[in-house]
Design a protein around this motif. Structure first.
Motif, PDB file in Angstrom:
ATOM      1  N   ILE A   1       0.720  -1.249   0.092  1.00  0.00           N
ATOM      2  CA  ILE A   1       0.118  -0.083   0.053  1.00  0.00           C
ATOM      3  C   ILE A   1       0.922   1.222   0.057  1.00  0.00           C
ATOM      4  O   ILE A   1       0.542   2.205  -0.546  1.00  0.00           O
ATOM      5  N   ASP A   2       2.021   1.178   0.810  1.00  0.00           N
ATOM      6  CA  ASP A   2       2.764   2.434   0.759  1.00  0.00           C
ATOM      7  C   ASP A   2       3.342   2.760  -0.545  1.00  0.00           C
ATOM      8  O   ASP A   2       3.385   3.983  -0.777  1.00  0.00           O
ATOM      9  N   THR A   3       3.619   1.877  -1.291  1.00  0.00           N
ATOM     10  CA  THR A   3       4.129   2.226  -2.726  1.00  0.00           C
ATOM     11  C   THR A   3       3.169   2.846  -3.530  1.00  0.00           C
ATOM     12  O   THR A   3       3.289   3.638  -4.332  1.00  0.00           O
ATOM     13  N   ALA A   4       1.707   2.166  -3.234  1.00  0.00           N
ATOM     14  CA  ALA A   4       0.711   2.545  -4.272  1.00  0.00           C
ATOM     15  C   ALA A   4       0.380   4.057  -3.832  1.00  0.00           C
ATOM     16  O   ALA A   4      -0.014   4.838  -4.680  1.00  0.00           O
ATOM     17  N   VAL A   5       0.441   4.382  -2.447  1.00  0.00           N
ATOM     18  CA  VAL A   5       0.159   5.804  -2.110  1.00  0.00           C
ATOM     19  C   VAL A   5       1.362   6.809  -2.557  1.00  0.00           C
ATOM     20  O   VAL A   5       0.833   7.956  -3.084  1.00  0.00           O
ATOM     21  N   TYR A   6       2.531   6.166  -2.750  1.00  0.00           N
ATOM     22  CA  TYR A   6       3.470   7.173  -3.215  1.00  0.00           C
ATOM     23  C   TYR A   6       3.067   7.303  -4.624  1.00  0.00           C
ATOM     24  O   TYR A   6       3.301   8.632  -5.142  1.00  0.00           O
ATOM     25  N   PHE A   7       2.667   6.428  -5.460  1.00  0.00           N
ATOM     26  CA  PHE A   7       2.051   6.881  -7.026  1.00  0.00           C
ATOM     27  C   PHE A   7       0.910   7.600  -6.965  1.00  0.00           C
ATOM     28  O   PHE A   7       0.795   8.390  -7.797  1.00  0.00           O
TER      29      PHE A   7
END
Lengths: 724, 724
Positions: A80-86
Motif C-alpha cells: 500500500i505504501d508504494t501505491a500511495v506514493y504513486f
C-alpha cells in the motif's frame, strides 16, 4: 543564462538520459543481470519478464508494461505504501497538467507582448534573455494585464484543492480496504503497552499485565509478551550469525579449492586480530566451528537471563479479535495518561524494541529537544560546515597530518584540494544529513520504523525547502540588494517574491537536470550493477553471499519524497511567474511515475508496510508548498504595485482552512484503525500462536528453547485458564 | 482613599454581614421556613437539622456542621461536581494562605521602612495614605529591597504549582472513584452517535444503526434509540401539562371556596384571550377538562408521528457493558471522521436532544462563529451599551414613549433617570450576559447541559477578567497618562503593572464588599424567602405549586465560578505588590467554603452530574490567572527599573510548561472514561430495559403507547435475536 546556453544544458542532460536508457535496455536483457533488474519479481517467484522472451523484447517494452500495470499490481508487488506514493506522484502531476493547460496558452502571449524588460534594459543599459520575456517579469508595473496572472493564481490553487481532496478520499479507501482484508495480519491483533506502573509485591510484570488486560477484556484477551532488553542477546546472536556465515564461506572456498587445485585442497586461514589484518593465523573452518560451539550455550544462557531478568516496563498484548485490538489502541486505559499507554502495534519487523522502554514524559521531552536540534540545524547548518572547511585548510592538514605532506605538495592535487575542500565538506554533510535525521527521529522514542521514516522525511522536507529553494533564491538577492533592504525592511516573502524571476531559468535547468540524469541513473541501475558484479567476482562464495549482493533496498521515502517535494515547491511557486517551468515539472513527475512504476514492480523490496500512513504527511507538505506559493504570489503582486493584490489575501486563509478540514475529516482514520474496518470477517480463524511467535525477535527465538522457559516473560495462554 | 474611609467602608460591609447572619439564625429556626433553608435535606427525606432540636440551636451551629462535614457527605448530598468545587475553593484558599504566611511577615516590614512615596509626595506636593506605605509602591527604584519581592513572586508561583498538582490528583481520584462505583448509572451504558450517513434503500435508520453496531460489538450491543425531532410533541406535551396544573389549581380553589364561603362554592373562571386579560370568560375547570380531553389524543398522534416520521440522523446506542460503552466512546468507528461520530452519553436529564442533529462540520463552524462573537462582545461590549444609553436619553424617551412624559417630567425622577440611565443599561446588560453566554454555548451544538455550563463559564471568566480587572485598572490610568504612553509605546502588561498600585485599596474594598454583602445575602436567602412567602400567600393553591415555589436551583457554576476567579485573579495579581490584600482573599474563599458547604448540604439541588469534568477548566483558569500575575510582575519590576527583573522570565514559561504537562497527564481521563475504571464490577446485573427507558424524553414516554409503536424509532432487543 541566455537562450543558447539554456538549450545546450537541456540537450546535454537529455543526451545523458538517452544513453542511460539504452544502456538499461541492453543490460537488462542479459540473463546474468536479471537479479539486478528484476529482484522483486524473482523473490516473489515470478519470471523476470512476462512471457519470458527476452531477446525479442522491444527496447521500450518496460514503458508499456509500466503503463499497463494497475494499482492492484503495485499493491500486490510492493504494498500500500508504494501505491500511495504513486497516488502522490499522479496527483502532483495532475495539478501541474491542469495548471499548464490553462496557464501556458493564457499567460505566455500576455507576457511576451508586454515590454517591461525592454524598457528597464534600455534605461539601465542591461541585457535580458528571450526566455525572461515569457515570464511575469516582462509585465509593466500596475498593468491591467496582471489580472490574468491573478486569476491564474486562483486557478492553480483550486485545481490543487480539488485533486488533493480526491486523492485523500482515494488513499483513505485504499487504506480501509487493506485494513479490512480477510487475511490475518499479526499486527492487527496486537497492541503495544508502554509505561507500565511499578509492579506490586510478589507479582511479575507478566502477571500484572495479564490480570490488568484480562479484567478489561475478559473475552478477547489472548496473552502478552513482556518486552525485554535484548541489546546483549542481540550482540551475541549477531556474533554467532557472523561466524556461521564465515564458516559457510570457508567451507565453500575449501570445496572449490579441492575441485580446482590440488586434490587435498587448501584449507582457508585467517588472522584473528584487528580486522583480520594482524594476530595469529588460524584455520578458518576449525576456528569458526570452535567459536560457534562456544557461542551457542552462551546465547542460550543469555536468552534465559534476558527473559527472566531483563524485563522492561512495557509489553505487547495480543487479542483474539481485530476489533478489540483496534478499540484498545484508541482508548484510555488508566486514569493517569502516563501509565498503561496503549497504542497500535506496528508490523513485527519494524518494531524498535529499544525504544519501547522510554517513558511517557521522556518521549515528549525528547521529541521537543529533537525539534529544537533540527530547527537549529536547518538555520545554522552553514556554520559547522564553515568551521570544518576553515579547519581543513591545506596548511592545517599539513600541520596536523604531516604524512599527507608529500601528496598535498603536488601542484595539481593542491589546486584541486584548495578549490574543493569547502564543497567536499558540504557534500559530506548533505550526504550524511538523511542518516542524521533518521538518527534524530529514532532517539525521539518512536517505536516503529515507518514512523521514524515519516518523521525524518518531514524534517528533510523543511531542510530542503528552506535551504535549497529559499536559500538559493533569497541568498543571492540578499547580498545584491542589501542597501534597498535597509530602506524597506519588508517581510521575507516580499524579498522572496522579488528574487524569484531572476532565478527562473536556473531552476528550470535544475529540474531538467534532476530528472534526466537522476532518473537515468535510477532506471539503468549502473551503480548497483557494477557493485554486484564486483562482489560476485571477488567476494561472493556462497548462495547467501550472492543474494546479499543483489538484494535491493526499498524506495527510500525518507529522501525520495522530500526530493520530489522540493521540485514541486519550485515548480508551483514559479507556475504563474514563469509558466514555462510547468512542462518541466510535468515531465519530472510523469517520467518519475513511469520509471518508479518499473522499479517498484521489478526492483525494490518494501522494508515495511504502514498501510498508507505516509499520506497525511504528504498531503500536509503539498498544502504547505501551496501556502508558500500563495504568500509568495501576494508578495510578488505587491512588488508589481498591483492595486488589486489584496484579492489574493483569502487564498492562504482558504488553504489553512482546507488543511484544517482535511485533517479533521480524514486524519484520525490514518492515525488509528476505524472499527467498521477492523470488524470485517476474516478468511480463517487466526492462529494466535503464530501471531504471537511472529513478534518474538530473532535473537530470542530458538528451536532449542522450549515454551516453558518463555513463560518467564511471556504470559500463558488465557484459554487454558491456568492464570485465573 | 485614605485610611479612615477604608475602615469605614470595611466596617459598614461587616455590619451588613453581621445583620444578615443574625437574620439567618433567626429565620432558619422557624419551622415554616425550613423548605427555604433546608430544601435539599427535605427532598432527600432527611430531618432539616440533625438531632432535630431547633429551638436549642446555637446561632453558629451551621458553622460547626459545615466544618464537620466530610467530602463524602458533600458527594452524597450534592454530587461530585459540588465536591470538586470545594476542592477548588480549598486549593485557592491554600495558595493564598501559604503565600500570606511568607509574604506578610517578610514584605510588609521591608515596604514600610522605605520612603519612595514620601519622596515623591514631597517632590510633587501630593499626599499618600498609610495603606500605600505597606505596598511595593513604597520601595525606591532599583532598590536591593526588591529582591525580597522577586523571591516572593517565585514563592507564590511554586505554592500554586504544588497545591494545584495535589488538587488535580485528588480530583482525578474522586472522578475515578465515582465512575467505578458499583451502582448502575444509565449514562455509563450508552453512547451518543451522531452524523449518521444517509440510509440505503429499504432500510430504516434503526436497522442501519443496529446492524452497524451489532457487527462491531456482537456480544455487548443491546439496542438503539433513534433521536427524533421532539419540538412539536414537546409543545403539545407542555400545553397539556399546563392545563393539568391549571385544573389542579382550579379544583383546589373551588374546594377552598366550598369550605370557607357559600356551601355551593364559586367555580373559578378565567378569560381565554391574551394572558388571561381579554376574551370570553369561561369556567376554568370545565375549560381545562375539555382542553385536556382534546390534547391527549393529539399528543398521542403526535408521539406516533414523531417516532415514525421525525427521525433524525443520530441515535443513542446502549451496551450491556460499561467497558464497551467507554471503549466505543473513544474509538473511531467510520473511516471518515465526519460520519458515525461516537461520544459518551451524558446523563439523560442533561441531554440536549435538539443539538444532536447538528452535523460535524456545522458544529465546528458554529463553534468558531461563537468564539468570534464572544471575542467581539468582550472587546466592544461598551459600544452597544453606549448606543442604548445614547438612545434612551430623556428626550428620546419622551419622543418615542409619549405616555411616559408626565412621569418623566417630575423633577426628582428626572434627575435620577438622567444620572442613572447609562448605568441601568450597563446593569441590564451585565445581568443578561450570563444568559446570553449560555445561549451562545447552546447554539455551538454541545449536546449536554453540563458542557454548556462549562463553556459559558469559560467565556464569562474572560469577560470579567478582561473587562472588570484589566478594564478598571488600565482604563483609569490610560486616560491619566496618555502623554507618557505616546512616548513609551509599551505593552499592555507594563501599562497594567504601572496602574496596579494605585488601585490596590479599591480592590481590597471590592473584595471585602463582595464577601460580606454577597455571602451575607447568600446565607440569609432573603430574596428566595420573600419570594416564597409571597407566592405561598397569593399564588400557591396546590402542593405542587408550593413545592415549585421553594424548589431551589443549583449552585450556578456558570456565574459563580467566574466570580470567584475574578477575586482570585485580583488577589494573586496584588499578592506581592500589596500583600495586605491576601488576608481578604483568604477570608473570601474561607467564608465562601464555609457558607457554600452549608448551602450545598442543605439548600441547592444539583441539576446535573458531570463527575468533575469542570475541574480541568478550573485548573486551566487558575493557571491563566497565575500567568497574568507573573507577566504583570515582570512588567512591574521593569517599571521599578530593577536590574534583575529578567530573572522572572522563566516563570511564565514554567507556567505554560506546567499547564502542558498537567493537560497531558490528567486531561484525557476527564474527557473520557478510563477503561480500568469502567471495568470494575457492578453491584448487580444492570436492568437494561430501565436504562433504555431512562433516556426516553418525558414528552415521548407514555403508559398508553405500548412497546410495539416505539419500534419504529427504537430498535429491538438484540438478545431476542429477531434482527439477525
Amino acid at each position: 543564462m541566455d537562450f543558447s546556453s539554456f538549450v545546450t544544458s537541456l540537450g546535454t542532460s537529455f543526451l545523458i538520459f538517452l544513453v542511460l536508457m539504452l544502456l538499461f535496455t541492453w543490460l537488462s536483457r542479459k540473463p546474468g543481470n536479471t537479479v539486478v533488474y528484476y529482484p522483486n519479481r524473482i523473490l516473489k517467484g515470478l519470471e523476470p519478464w512476462e512471457g519470458g522472451g527476452s531477446r525479442t523484447r522491444n527496447p521500450l517494452a518496460w514503458i508499456r508494461e509500466a503503463m499497463a500495470s494497475t494499482e492492484r499490481d503495485v499493491i500486490s508487488m510492493s504494498g500500500i505504501d508504494t501505491a500511495v506514493y504513486f497516488v502522490f506522484l499522479a496527483t502532483v502531476m495532475g495539478i501541474l497538467v491542469l495548471s499548464g493547460v490553462m496557464l501556458l496558452p493564457a499567460l505566455l502571449p500576455v507576457a511576451i507582448t508586454d515590454d517591461s524588460l525592454a524598457k528597464t534594459a534600455k534605461a539601465k543599459n542591461e541585457t535580458f534573455s528571450d526566455l525572461d520575456k515569457l515570464s511575469m517579469g516582462n509585465i509593466n508595473e500596475k498593468s491591467p494585464r496582471l489580472w490574468a496572472f491573478l486569476i491564474a493564481t486562483y486557478w492553480v490553487s483550486f485545481v490543487a484543492y480539488y485533486l488533493l481532496w480526491k486523492a485523500y478520499n482515494h488513499v483513505s479507501a485504499l487504506r480501509a480496504e487493506a485494513l479490512m482484508s480477510p487475511d490475518v495480519k499479526p499486527e492487527q491483533f496486537a497492541v503495544v503497552v508502554r509505561d507500565l506502573p511499578p509492579v506490586s509485591d510478589g507479582q511479575t510484570i507478566k502477571e500484572q499485565v495479564d490480570s490488568y488486560f484480562r479484567s478489561i477484556y475478559p473475552d478477547t484477551f489472548y496473552r502478552s509478551m513482556v518486552v525485554t532488553d535484548i541489546k546483549e542477546v542481540n550482540k551475541i546472536w549477531e556474533e554467532l550469525e557472523g561466524y556461521k556465515k564465515k564458516l559457510a564461506r570457508a567451507e565453500a572456498i575449501y570445496a572449490d579449492s579441492k575441485k580446482s587445485g590440488s586434490t587435498e585442497g587448501t584449507r582457508p586461514t585467517n588472522k584473528i586480530g584487528f580486522l583480520g589484518l594482524v594476530g595469529k593465523k588460524v584455520d578458518t573452518i576449525d576456528y569458526c566451528n570452535e567459536k560457534i560451539k562456544e557461542l551457542i550455550p552462551k546465547l542460550e544462557a543469555e536468552q534465559k537471563a534476558t527473559l527472566r531478568e531483563k524485563q522492561l516496563p512495557s509489553a505487547i498484548v495480543f487479542f483474539t479479535s481485530r476489533v478489540t485490538a483496534a478499540n484498545a489502541a484508541q482508548s484510555l486505559h488508566a486514569q493517569m495518561v502516563d501509565t498503561w499507554t496503549v497504542t497500535d502495534a506496528p508490523e513485527p519487523r519494524q518494531l524498535i524494541w529499544s525504544n519501547l522502554k522510554i517513558k511517557f514524559f521522556e518521549r515528549v521531552t525528547r521529541q521537543y529537544l529533537v525539534y529544537i536540534i533540527v530547527a537549529l540545524t536547518i538555520t545554522f547548518f552553514m556554520i559547522p560546515i564553515g568551521l570544518i572547511s576553515a579547519f581543513t585548510t591545506l596548511d592545517n592538514l599539513k600541520k596536523y597530518l604531516p604524512f599527507l605532506k608529500p601528496v598535498v605538495n603536488i601542484d595539481a592535487i593542491k589546486t584541486v584540494l584548495e578549490a574543493y575542500l569547502p564543497q567536499i565538506a558540504l557534500i559530506l554533510f548533505l550526504a550524511l544529513l538523511p542518516k542524521f535525521l533518521l538518527f534524530l527521529s529514532t532517539i525521539e522514542g518512536i517505536p516503529s520504523q515507518s514512523h521514524i521514516v515519516r518523521a525524518a522525511a518531514g524534517k528533510y522536507f523543511y531542510f530542503t525547502v528552506l535551504n535549497v529553494f529559499i536559500g538559493v533564491t533569497v541568498g543571492g538577492t540578499l547580498f545584491a540588494t542589501f542597501k534597498t533592504l535597509e530602506k524597506h525592511p519588508n517581510s521575507i516573502f516580499t524579498l522572496l517574491a522579488n528574487s524569484l524571476p531572476g532565478n527562473a531559468t536556473f531552476f528550470v535547468t535544475f529540474v531538467a537536470l534532476k530528472f534526466f540524469v537522476g532518473y537515468g541513473l535510477e532506471l539503468s541501475r549502473i551503480v548497483p550493477l557494477i557493485i554486484f558484479h564486483l562482489k560476485r567476482k571477488y567476494l561472493c562464495k556462497t548462495e547467501a553471499d550472492l543474494k546479499a549482493a543483489w538484494l535491493p533496498g526499498d524506495l527510500g521515502y525518507a529522501t525520495r519524497f522530500p526530493g520530489d517535494m522540493l521540485i514541486f515547491t519550485i515548480v508551483i511557486c514559479y507556475s504563474v511567474i514563469a509558466p514555462l517551468i510547468i512542462p518541466f515539472g510535468v515531465v519530472y513527475f510523469g517520467l518519475g511515475w513511469l520509471l518508479l512504476r518499473n522499479q517498484a514492480l521489478n526492483v525494490y523490496l518494501p522494508s515495511f508496510e504502514s498501510y498508507g500512513k505516509m499520506w497525511p504527511h504528504m498531503h500536509a507538505r503539498v498544502v504547505t508548498a501551496l501556502l508558500l506559493y500563495q504568500v509568495t504570489m501576494f508578495g510578488f503582486f505587491g512588488a508589481k504595485k498591483f492595486f488589486y493584490a489584496p484579492i489574493l489575501i483569502p487564498l492562504p486563509i482558504l488553504s489553512l482552512l482546507y488543511a484544517y478540514v482535511c485533517s479533521k475529516k480524514f486524519y484520525r482514520s490514518f492515525a488509528t484503525t476505524a472499527l467498521e474496518v477492523a470488524s470485517r470477517e476474516l478468511k480463517e480463524t487466526p492462529n494466535m500462536e503464530n501471531i504471537f511467535r511472529s513478534f518474538i525477535p530473532a535473537s530470542l527465538s530458538s528451536d532449542k528453547i522450549d515454551d516453558d522457559q518463555f513463560e518467564d516473560a511471556l504470559s500463558q495462554v488465557s484459554r487454558t485458564g491456568s492464570m485465573a
